[in-house]
Motif scaffolding. Structure first.
Motif, PDB file in Angstrom:
ATOM      1  N   GLY A  80      25.495   2.027 -19.761  1.00 17.02           N
ATOM      2  CA  GLY A  80      26.979   2.310 -19.709  1.00 17.02           C
ATOM      3  C   GLY A  80      27.583   1.248 -18.560  1.00 17.02           C
ATOM      4  N   GLY A  81      26.665   0.261 -18.328  1.00 18.95           N
ATOM      5  CA  GLY A  81      26.934  -0.847 -17.304  1.00 18.95           C
ATOM      6  C   GLY A  81      26.510  -0.272 -15.736  1.00 18.95           C
ATOM      7  N   ARG A  82      26.033   0.616 -15.773  1.00 16.65           N
ATOM      8  CA  ARG A  82      25.663   1.241 -14.660  1.00 16.65           C
ATOM      9  C   ARG A  82      23.967   1.474 -14.283  1.00 16.65           C
ATOM     10  NH1 ARG A  82      28.912   6.800 -13.163  1.00 16.65           N
ATOM     11  NH2 ARG A  82      26.734   7.019 -12.176  1.00 16.65           N
ATOM     12  N   LEU A  83      23.814   1.029 -12.980  1.00 14.70           N
ATOM     13  CA  LEU A  83      22.275   1.140 -12.683  1.00 14.70           C
ATOM     14  C   LEU A  83      21.870   2.432 -12.197  1.00 14.70           C
ATOM     15  CD1 LEU A  83      19.749  -0.637 -12.633  1.00 14.70           C
ATOM     16  CD2 LEU A  83      20.217  -1.178 -10.370  1.00 14.70           C
ATOM     17  N   ASN A  84      20.657   3.085 -12.813  1.00 16.63           N
ATOM     18  CA  ASN A  84      20.226   4.299 -12.244  1.00 16.63           C
ATOM     19  C   ASN A  84      18.741   4.000 -11.581  1.00 16.63           C
ATOM     20  OD1 ASN A  84      22.617   6.067 -12.903  1.00 16.63           O
ATOM     21  ND2 ASN A  84      22.064   5.655 -15.072  1.00 16.63           N
ATOM     22  N   VAL A  85      18.735   4.661 -10.576  1.00 14.52           N
ATOM     23  CA  VAL A  85      17.457   4.484  -9.953  1.00 14.52           C
ATOM     24  C   VAL A  85      16.752   5.870 -10.006  1.00 14.52           C
ATOM     25  CG1 VAL A  85      15.847   3.915  -7.814  1.00 14.52           C
ATOM     26  CG2 VAL A  85      17.987   2.704  -8.309  1.00 14.52           C
ATOM     27  N   THR A  86      15.448   6.000 -10.491  1.00 13.51           N
ATOM     28  CA  THR A  86      14.670   7.363 -10.474  1.00 13.51           C
ATOM     29  C   THR A  86      13.432   7.211  -9.795  1.00 13.51           C
ATOM     30  OG1 THR A  86      15.703   7.766 -12.605  1.00 13.51           O
ATOM     31  CG2 THR A  86      13.690   9.087 -12.100  1.00 13.51           C
ATOM     32  N   ASP A  87      12.985   8.131  -8.853  1.00 14.73           N
ATOM     33  CA  ASP A  87      11.800   7.978  -8.247  1.00 14.73           C
ATOM     34  C   ASP A  87      10.611   8.825  -9.466  1.00 14.73           C
ATOM     35  OD1 ASP A  87       9.934   7.983  -5.807  1.00 14.73           O
ATOM     36  OD2 ASP A  87       9.653  10.010  -6.487  1.00 14.73           O
ATOM     37  N   LEU A  88       9.574   8.316  -9.281  1.00 12.86           N
ATOM     38  CA  LEU A  88       8.603   8.720 -10.380  1.00 12.86           C
ATOM     39  C   LEU A  88       7.591   9.516  -9.825  1.00 12.86           C
ATOM     40  CD1 LEU A  88       8.513   5.857 -13.101  1.00 12.86           C
ATOM     41  CD2 LEU A  88       9.875   7.854 -13.114  1.00 12.86           C
ATOM     42  N   ASN A  89       8.073  10.511  -8.773  1.00 13.05           N
ATOM     43  CA  ASN A  89       7.261  11.281  -8.038  1.00 13.05           C
ATOM     44  C   ASN A  89       6.139  10.632  -7.211  1.00 13.05           C
ATOM     45  OD1 ASN A  89       6.495  14.057  -7.303  1.00 13.05           O
ATOM     46  ND2 ASN A  89       4.878  14.128  -8.739  1.00 13.05           N
ATOM     47  N   GLU A 121       0.774  -1.162  -0.086  1.00 13.11           N
ATOM     48  CA  GLU A 121       0.068   0.306   0.017  1.00 13.11           C
ATOM     49  C   GLU A 121       1.007   1.395  -0.062  1.00 13.11           C
ATOM     50  OE1 GLU A 121      -3.233   0.160  -0.620  1.00 13.11           O
ATOM     51  OE2 GLU A 121      -3.144  -2.243  -0.840  1.00 13.11           O
ATOM     52  N   SER A 122       2.067   1.156   0.490  1.00 10.40           N
ATOM     53  CA  SER A 122       2.800   2.412   0.545  1.00 10.40           C
ATOM     54  C   SER A 122       3.405   2.621  -0.830  1.00 10.40           C
ATOM     55  CB  SER A 122       4.086   2.188   1.535  1.00 10.40           C
ATOM     56  OG  SER A 122       4.921   1.411   1.384  1.00 10.40           O
ATOM     57  N   VAL A 123       3.390   1.724  -1.854  1.00  9.99           N
ATOM     58  CA  VAL A 123       3.961   1.779  -2.927  1.00  9.99           C
ATOM     59  C   VAL A 123       3.079   2.423  -3.994  1.00  9.99           C
ATOM     60  CG1 VAL A 123       5.109   0.486  -4.981  1.00  9.99           C
ATOM     61  CG2 VAL A 123       5.639  -0.262  -2.698  1.00  9.99           C
ATOM     62  N   SER A 124       3.420   3.288  -4.877  1.00  9.58           N
ATOM     63  CA  SER A 124       2.632   3.839  -5.782  1.00  9.58           C
ATOM     64  C   SER A 124       2.320   3.180  -6.863  1.00  9.58           C
ATOM     65  CB  SER A 124       3.129   5.318  -6.300  1.00  9.58           C
ATOM     66  OG  SER A 124       3.242   6.225  -5.245  1.00  9.58           O
ATOM     67  N   GLY A 125       1.561   3.308  -7.713  1.00  8.88           N
ATOM     68  CA  GLY A 125       1.073   2.551  -8.950  1.00  8.88           C
ATOM     69  C   GLY A 125       2.144   2.266  -9.797  1.00  8.88           C
ATOM     70  N   VAL A 126       3.043   3.500 -10.192  1.00 10.12           N
ATOM     71  CA  VAL A 126       4.184   3.421 -10.908  1.00 10.12           C
ATOM     72  C   VAL A 126       5.047   4.091  -9.911  1.00 10.12           C
ATOM     73  CG1 VAL A 126       5.369   3.949 -12.955  1.00 10.12           C
ATOM     74  CG2 VAL A 126       3.006   3.200 -13.123  1.00 10.12           C
ATOM     75  N   HIS A 127       5.926   3.517  -9.178  1.00 11.97           N
ATOM     76  CA  HIS A 127       6.661   4.175  -8.079  1.00 11.97           C
ATOM     77  C   HIS A 127       8.018   4.613  -8.640  1.00 11.97           C
ATOM     78  CE1 HIS A 127       6.897   4.537  -3.737  1.00 11.97           C
ATOM     79  NE2 HIS A 127       8.372   4.723  -3.908  1.00 11.97           N
ATOM     80  N   CYS A 128       9.024   3.864  -9.235  1.00 15.90           N
ATOM     81  CA  CYS A 128      10.113   4.137  -9.503  1.00 15.90           C
ATOM     82  C   CYS A 128      10.520   3.543 -10.963  1.00 15.90           C
ATOM     83  CB  CYS A 128      11.244   4.092  -8.547  1.00 15.90           C
ATOM     84  SG  CYS A 128      11.504   2.293  -8.063  1.00 15.90           S
ATOM     85  N   ARG A 129      11.574   3.774 -11.519  1.00 15.32           N
ATOM     86  CA  ARG A 129      12.296   3.325 -12.548  1.00 15.32           C
ATOM     87  C   ARG A 129      13.773   3.038 -12.412  1.00 15.32           C
ATOM     88  NH1 ARG A 129      11.675   7.499 -16.056  1.00 15.32           N
ATOM     89  NH2 ARG A 129      13.789   8.256 -15.905  1.00 15.32           N
ATOM     90  N   VAL A 130      14.172   1.919 -12.883  1.00 14.72           N
ATOM     91  CA  VAL A 130      15.514   1.536 -13.051  1.00 14.72           C
ATOM     92  C   VAL A 130      15.873   1.421 -14.357  1.00 14.72           C
ATOM     93  CG1 VAL A 130      15.679   0.415 -10.609  1.00 14.72           C
ATOM     94  CG2 VAL A 130      15.222  -1.004 -12.680  1.00 14.72           C
TER      95      VAL A 130
END
Length: 137
Positions: free
Chosen positions: A88-97, A75-84
């Motif tokens: 370049g072989g690196r993992l980026n994490v972005t919060d989607l508001n 329930e604390s997770v939004s419908g679409v919460h974040c993106r990974v």
């Protein structure tokens, strides 16, 4: 443990996605000899591992059909919460508001600002009852 591989590509405004499930899947494509995986360590998908490949972008969220990796019942997770995404072989994490925030280790991410995750980092969603460990191999 079950490995779930999700691949998506954008084609002229359309999104094409393929999902492969099963422990017998081949290894992820090498990215400079490395593969990047998200292992669910807390939440409804605990124990499952998701492979991320170079140029791939995955969304995590509560609503199946809207998020590539669905986390029903959180329930604390939004419908679409974040993106990974992997570049370049690196993992980026972005919060989607998201309403309750995305955390990389103990740092809350600013919305729509990608943050680089290191091997062993933990991504927490919402109230931290849903979490993924980053594995770079």
């Amino acid at each position: 443990n079950q490995v779930v591989e999700i691949c998506s590509a954008r084609n002229g405004g359309r999104v094409t996605m393929a999902v492969n499930r099963g422990a017998g899947m081949g290894a992820a494509p090498a990215m400079g000899g490395r593969s990047i995986q998200l292992q669910c360590i807390a939440g409804p998908n605990v124990g499952q591992t998701y492979a991320c490949h170079e140029g791939q972008s995955l969304t995590l969220g509560r609503v199946a059909g809207r998020a590539d990796i669905a986390l029903p019942g959180c329930e604390s997770v939004s419908g679409v919460h974040c993106r990974v995404d992997v570049m370049g072989g690196r993992l980026n994490v972005t919060d989607l508001n998201s309403t309750n925030g995305t955390y990389l280790d103990n740092q809350r991410l600013s919305p729509n600002q990608p943050m680089h995750a290191l091997d062993g980092s933990t991504i927490y969603l919402g109230n931290k009852n849903c979490a993924f460990r980053v594995q770079i191999r």
